[in-house]
Structure formats: structure tokens, C-alpha cells
Design a protein around this motif. Structure first.
Motif, PDB file in Angstrom:
ATOM      1  N   ASN A 184       0.833  -1.192   0.000  1.00  0.00           N
ATOM      2  CA  ASN A 184       0.000   0.000   0.000  1.00  0.00           C
ATOM      3  C   ASN A 184       0.871   1.247   0.000  1.00  0.00           C
ATOM      4  O   ASN A 184       2.080   1.195   0.263  1.00  0.00           O
ATOM      5  CB  ASN A 184      -0.893   0.007   1.251  1.00  0.00           C
ATOM      6  CG  ASN A 184      -2.116   0.895   1.110  1.00  0.00           C
ATOM      7  OD1 ASN A 184      -2.339   1.514   0.069  1.00  0.00           O
ATOM      8  ND2 ASN A 184      -2.920   0.958   2.150  1.00  0.00           N
ATOM      9  N   GLY A 185       0.266   2.396  -0.323  1.00  0.00           N
ATOM     10  CA  GLY A 185       0.894   3.670  -0.037  1.00  0.00           C
ATOM     11  C   GLY A 185       0.565   4.035   1.396  1.00  0.00           C
ATOM     12  O   GLY A 185       0.139   3.180   2.185  1.00  0.00           O
ATOM     13  N   PRO A 186       0.738   5.290   1.794  1.00  0.00           N
ATOM     14  CA  PRO A 186       0.410   5.688   3.171  1.00  0.00           C
ATOM     15  C   PRO A 186      -1.030   5.332   3.522  1.00  0.00           C
ATOM     16  O   PRO A 186      -1.970   5.723   2.835  1.00  0.00           O
ATOM     17  CB  PRO A 186       0.630   7.205   3.150  1.00  0.00           C
ATOM     18  CG  PRO A 186       1.641   7.412   2.077  1.00  0.00           C
ATOM     19  CD  PRO A 186       1.317   6.405   1.014  1.00  0.00           C
ATOM     20  N   ALA A 187      -1.203   4.594   4.600  1.00  0.00           N
ATOM     21  CA  ALA A 187      -2.528   4.072   4.954  1.00  0.00           C
ATOM     22  C   ALA A 187      -3.475   5.144   5.457  1.00  0.00           C
ATOM     23  O   ALA A 187      -4.691   4.920   5.504  1.00  0.00           O
ATOM     24  CB  ALA A 187      -2.382   2.972   6.010  1.00  0.00           C
ATOM     25  N   ASP A 188      -2.946   6.335   5.815  1.00  0.00           N
ATOM     26  CA  ASP A 188      -3.821   7.389   6.326  1.00  0.00           C
ATOM     27  C   ASP A 188      -4.375   8.279   5.216  1.00  0.00           C
ATOM     28  O   ASP A 188      -5.048   9.270   5.491  1.00  0.00           O
ATOM     29  CB  ASP A 188      -3.081   8.246   7.355  1.00  0.00           C
ATOM     30  CG  ASP A 188      -1.922   9.030   6.747  1.00  0.00           C
ATOM     31  OD1 ASP A 188      -1.385   8.595   5.709  1.00  0.00           O
ATOM     32  OD2 ASP A 188      -1.546  10.073   7.313  1.00  0.00           O
ATOM     33  N   THR A 189      -4.113   7.909   3.966  1.00  0.00           N
ATOM     34  CA  THR A 189      -4.651   8.659   2.839  1.00  0.00           C
ATOM     35  C   THR A 189      -5.996   8.074   2.414  1.00  0.00           C
ATOM     36  O   THR A 189      -6.340   6.940   2.772  1.00  0.00           O
ATOM     37  CB  THR A 189      -3.694   8.630   1.640  1.00  0.00           C
ATOM     38  OG1 THR A 189      -3.515   7.270   1.216  1.00  0.00           O
ATOM     39  CG2 THR A 189      -2.351   9.236   2.004  1.00  0.00           C
ATOM     40  N   VAL A 190      -6.741   8.852   1.616  1.00  0.00           N
ATOM     41  CA  VAL A 190      -8.035   8.367   1.118  1.00  0.00           C
ATOM     42  C   VAL A 190      -7.868   7.084   0.295  1.00  0.00           C
ATOM     43  O   VAL A 190      -8.543   6.083   0.567  1.00  0.00           O
ATOM     44  CB  VAL A 190      -8.748   9.468   0.298  1.00  0.00           C
ATOM     45  CG1 VAL A 190      -9.999   8.915  -0.362  1.00  0.00           C
ATOM     46  CG2 VAL A 190      -9.093  10.648   1.195  1.00  0.00           C
ATOM     47  N   PRO A 191      -6.967   7.054  -0.715  1.00  0.00           N
ATOM     48  CA  PRO A 191      -6.817   5.800  -1.472  1.00  0.00           C
ATOM     49  C   PRO A 191      -6.211   4.683  -0.634  1.00  0.00           C
ATOM     50  O   PRO A 191      -6.576   3.510  -0.794  1.00  0.00           O
ATOM     51  CB  PRO A 191      -5.905   6.185  -2.641  1.00  0.00           C
ATOM     52  CG  PRO A 191      -5.206   7.421  -2.206  1.00  0.00           C
ATOM     53  CD  PRO A 191      -6.159   8.140  -1.307  1.00  0.00           C
ATOM     54  N   GLY A 192      -5.278   5.023   0.261  1.00  0.00           N
ATOM     55  CA  GLY A 192      -4.656   3.992   1.079  1.00  0.00           C
ATOM     56  C   GLY A 192      -5.658   3.278   1.968  1.00  0.00           C
ATOM     57  O   GLY A 192      -5.645   2.044   2.100  1.00  0.00           O
ATOM     58  N   THR A 193      -6.560   4.030   2.585  1.00  0.00           N
ATOM     59  CA  THR A 193      -7.586   3.445   3.453  1.00  0.00           C
ATOM     60  C   THR A 193      -8.521   2.539   2.664  1.00  0.00           C
ATOM     61  O   THR A 193      -8.814   1.404   3.083  1.00  0.00           O
ATOM     62  CB  THR A 193      -8.395   4.562   4.132  1.00  0.00           C
ATOM     63  OG1 THR A 193      -7.517   5.361   4.926  1.00  0.00           O
ATOM     64  CG2 THR A 193      -9.484   3.976   5.015  1.00  0.00           C
ATOM     65  N   ALA A 194      -9.000   3.028   1.517  1.00  0.00           N
ATOM     66  CA  ALA A 194      -9.957   2.259   0.716  1.00  0.00           C
ATOM     67  C   ALA A 194      -9.333   0.975   0.179  1.00  0.00           C
ATOM     68  O   ALA A 194      -9.966  -0.090   0.182  1.00  0.00           O
ATOM     69  CB  ALA A 194     -10.480   3.114  -0.437  1.00  0.00           C
ATOM     70  N   ARG A 195      -8.094   1.052  -0.270  1.00  0.00           N
ATOM     71  CA  ARG A 195      -7.466  -0.116  -0.895  1.00  0.00           C
ATOM     72  C   ARG A 195      -7.041  -1.165   0.126  1.00  0.00           C
ATOM     73  O   ARG A 195      -7.100  -2.363  -0.142  1.00  0.00           O
ATOM     74  CB  ARG A 195      -6.308   0.357  -1.786  1.00  0.00           C
ATOM     75  CG  ARG A 195      -6.853   1.165  -2.943  1.00  0.00           C
ATOM     76  CD  ARG A 195      -5.831   1.905  -3.792  1.00  0.00           C
ATOM     77  NE  ARG A 195      -6.545   2.939  -4.554  1.00  0.00           N
ATOM     78  CZ  ARG A 195      -6.030   3.672  -5.513  1.00  0.00           C
ATOM     79  NH1 ARG A 195      -4.754   3.502  -5.849  1.00  0.00           N
ATOM     80  NH2 ARG A 195      -6.753   4.569  -6.150  1.00  0.00           N
ATOM     81  N   ALA A 196      -6.655  -0.726   1.314  1.00  0.00           N
ATOM     82  CA  ALA A 196      -6.330  -1.679   2.373  1.00  0.00           C
ATOM     83  C   ALA A 196      -7.569  -2.475   2.779  1.00  0.00           C
ATOM     84  O   ALA A 196      -7.514  -3.702   2.946  1.00  0.00           O
ATOM     85  CB  ALA A 196      -5.752  -0.949   3.581  1.00  0.00           C
TER      86      ALA A 196
END
Length: 329
Positions: A184-196
Motif C-alpha cells: 500500500n501507499g500511506p494508509a492514512d490517505t483516502v486511497p490507502g484506506t480504501a485499498r487496504a
């Protein structure tokens, strides 16, 4: 030679000056009228006086697109789609960066009060209450290309990232891959949260556990290479899904540097289906999140909001697809 006037355009098009003005200002007009005016503008080489036009109608005829990284291929695709829509309506497009900090995003939105643009399409990496408040209070229309809560009361266009991850997992499982990792990229980002969340749910649906999960420092190629060593060695995993194409290509470079083959030793899937996916070696299987469609729809929503500020906000979800290439068997 004297500069062509709007009256000359009207005569060449066989319409009134008011009709030419409607077309040039992006206001509703018939298809035939629009075509005649545009043809006359092109033939005469007419260029509107932007300063006079702005003073007359109280607009700059300039719109802003703000993205996290103007060098990311997915944002380039989005930018082209936005520009195509707004230029056809008589607007110029200015592209700027939001920065990676939500404070910078808030400052950018609040800065729209300076009056240098008539509207904003913003694709924020991070969202908090201050950003939502600044969008709601912004003096010009704002459309979010991303995910914000419905309570924000703003037009939004977003990708269905969790469904996209599910397509990637389904594809790998169908090819016999079971030891699947996620970068993942940074998990606190909008895409990071959704993709995790999408990855966890997709594995659960197949009764699988992740071979590993890792978080890169950013959604970039160098960050992908730097994070790759935190994934298990080949044999302990047989596939990696990455949160975007830049991370995926970074992982493939690191695998190759360690003598591992893609897809024979490790299959790799990216997300965004950017131009980079086709240009990589081997060509990268990637989830298409409809960046061009999102850009087009966001631009259309912004133009509609400019013309009618009272309309009910719309929340549009663009569905993903999977582009299968040689990085997966």
C-alpha cells in the motif's frame, strides 16, 4: 491587419452577436449554432479579450485542477480529460498541486477566495473536518475527485477502489496464486484506506490470509523499490498487489535486481492502469479505476455547478475494470 471582432465572428457564422457570446461563454446553445460559431472563430483566428470578458460577466473563465502529484501518470490522464471538457466550454485550465499535507489542501481551497478562478476540481490525498469545512465555505464551486463524507454536501466523483482490489484478487486466485501480498501507499490517505480495506475483504471472500502487507512512504516509484524488501522472499509469496502502478513498477525493478522473474516467480498487479502499465517490462496487469472518466465527470459537474449553484450535489461512483497483461500468468 486588424484584430477580428466578435461582430465579425457573428457575421461569418450567420448568427447574432448575442449567440456568439453565449457559445464563447459556455452557456447553453444548439449544436448547430455552437458548430457554426466555432468554425467562424477558427477561420478568423478570433481571440477573446480575456480582461474585458472577465469584467463584463464577472468571471475569470479560468478553472483550477488540484492534484497531489502532477508527475503521476494517473493525474496526467485526469488532467487531459478535465481540460478537454472545460476548454470546449470556453475555460482555461490551471493545474496545481495540493501537497501531501491536509493543511496545504485547506490553504489551497481557502485561497480560491482571491478570485483567480471560477471553480475548483480537487483530488485530495487526505481529508479531515477542516478540509470539509473549507470546501463547504469556499466562495467558488468545488468538485471533489475522491471520497469525502456525504455530509460535506459537495459534488464528488470517486473510484470504487475496493471493487478494483477484488477484481485483482479474483484474477490471481483464478490463476492459482494463493500467497498474495499487498503493498500500500500511506494508509492514512483516502486511497490507502480504501485499498487496504478492499484487500482484506477480498482475501476473506476467498478464505485466504495475506502473505504480507507493507506500507510505502508514498505512492511513487522510489517508494515502491524502497518498500519491496519488506515483502517476503519468493516462495513465501507468489503474487503482489500494489496500490498504484508507480509502486508496482518499483517492486518489479527490485524483484529483477534480486534475480526474480515476473510473473514466473512472483506475479505483480498495479492499480490505475496508467500509460506506465503498458510501458513497463513486462507489461503490467493493472486495475483501471477510470481516471479519464472521473476527470470528465468532475469537469461536467463543475460546469453545471457554476451555471446553477442551487442544484442538489451529486455523488458519482466510477466502476473499475481489470486490464490483464504479462505481469500475471
Amino acid at each position: 491587419m486588424s484584430r477580428p471582432t466578435i461582430a465579425a465572428v457573428a457575421r461569418a457564422a450567420g448568427v447574432s452577436v448575442a449567440s456568439v457570446s453565449r457559445v464563447l461563454n459556455g452557456l447553453p446553445a444548439t449544436g448547430e449554432m455552437t458548430e457554426r460559431v466555432r468554425r467562424a472563430v477558427q477561420e478568423l483566428g478570433y481571440v477573446p479579450d480575456a480582461r474585458a470578458r472577465s469584467l463584463k460577466v464577472g468571471r475569470t473563465f479560468q478553472l483550477t485542477l488540484a492534484v497531489a502529484d502532477v508527475g503521476n501518470p494517473v493525474y496526467v490522464t485526469m488532467m487531459r480529460a478535465v481540460e478537454e471538457v472545460v476548454s470546449a466550454a470556453g475555460y482555461r485550465l490551471v493545474v496545481t498541486t495540493t501537497g501531501r499535507d491536509v493543511v496545504d489542501e485547506v490553504a489551497l481551497v481557502r485561497g480560491m477566495a482571491r478570485g483567480y478562478a471560477d471553480g475548483l476540481v480537487i483530488s485530495p490525498l487526505r481529508v479531515d473536518d477542516d478540509l470539509i469545512k473549507s470546501i463547504r465555505e469556499c466562495e467558488v464551486p468545488v468538485v471533489v475527485a475522491g471520497n469525502v463524507p456525504a455530509r460535506a454536501g459537495v459534488d464528488t466523483v470517486r473510484a470504487n477502489s475496493p471493487k478494483g482490489i477484488r477484481l485483482a484478487v479474483d484474477h490471481l486466485v483464478a490463476r492459482g496464486r494463493r500467497r498474495i501480498a499487498f503493498l500500500n501507499g500511506p494508509a492514512d490517505t483516502v486511497p490507502g484506506t480504501a485499498r487496504a480495506k478492499g484487500f482484506a475483504d477480498a482475501l476473506k471472500a476467498h478464505d485466504l490470509h495475506p502473505a504480507a502487507t507493507a506500507e510505502a512512504a508514498d505512492f511513487t516509484f522510489p517508494a515502491g523499490r524502497a518498500a519491496a524488501p519488506r515483502l517476503p522472499a519468493a516462495g513465501k509469496l507468489d503474487a503482489v498487489i500494489c496500490a498504484n502502478d508507480l509502486l508496482a513498477v518499483g517492486v518489479m525493478h527490485e524483484l529483477a535486481a534480486n534475480g526474480l522473474r515476473v510473473p514466473e516467480d512472483v506475479a505483480v498487479v498495479g492499480m490505475d492502469d496508467s500509460e506506465l502499465a503498458e510501458q513497463s517490462f513486462p507489461p503490467l496487469t493493472s486495475v483501471n479505476l477510470g481516471s479519464a472518466e472521473r476527470g470528465r465527470r468532475a469537469a461536467e459537474l463543475l460546469l453545471a455547478r457554476i451555471e446553477d449553484s442551487t442544484r442538489t450535489p451529486r455523488r458519482i461512483v466510477v466502476q473499475p475494470s481489470l486490464s490483464v497483461r504479462r505481469s500475471t500468468p
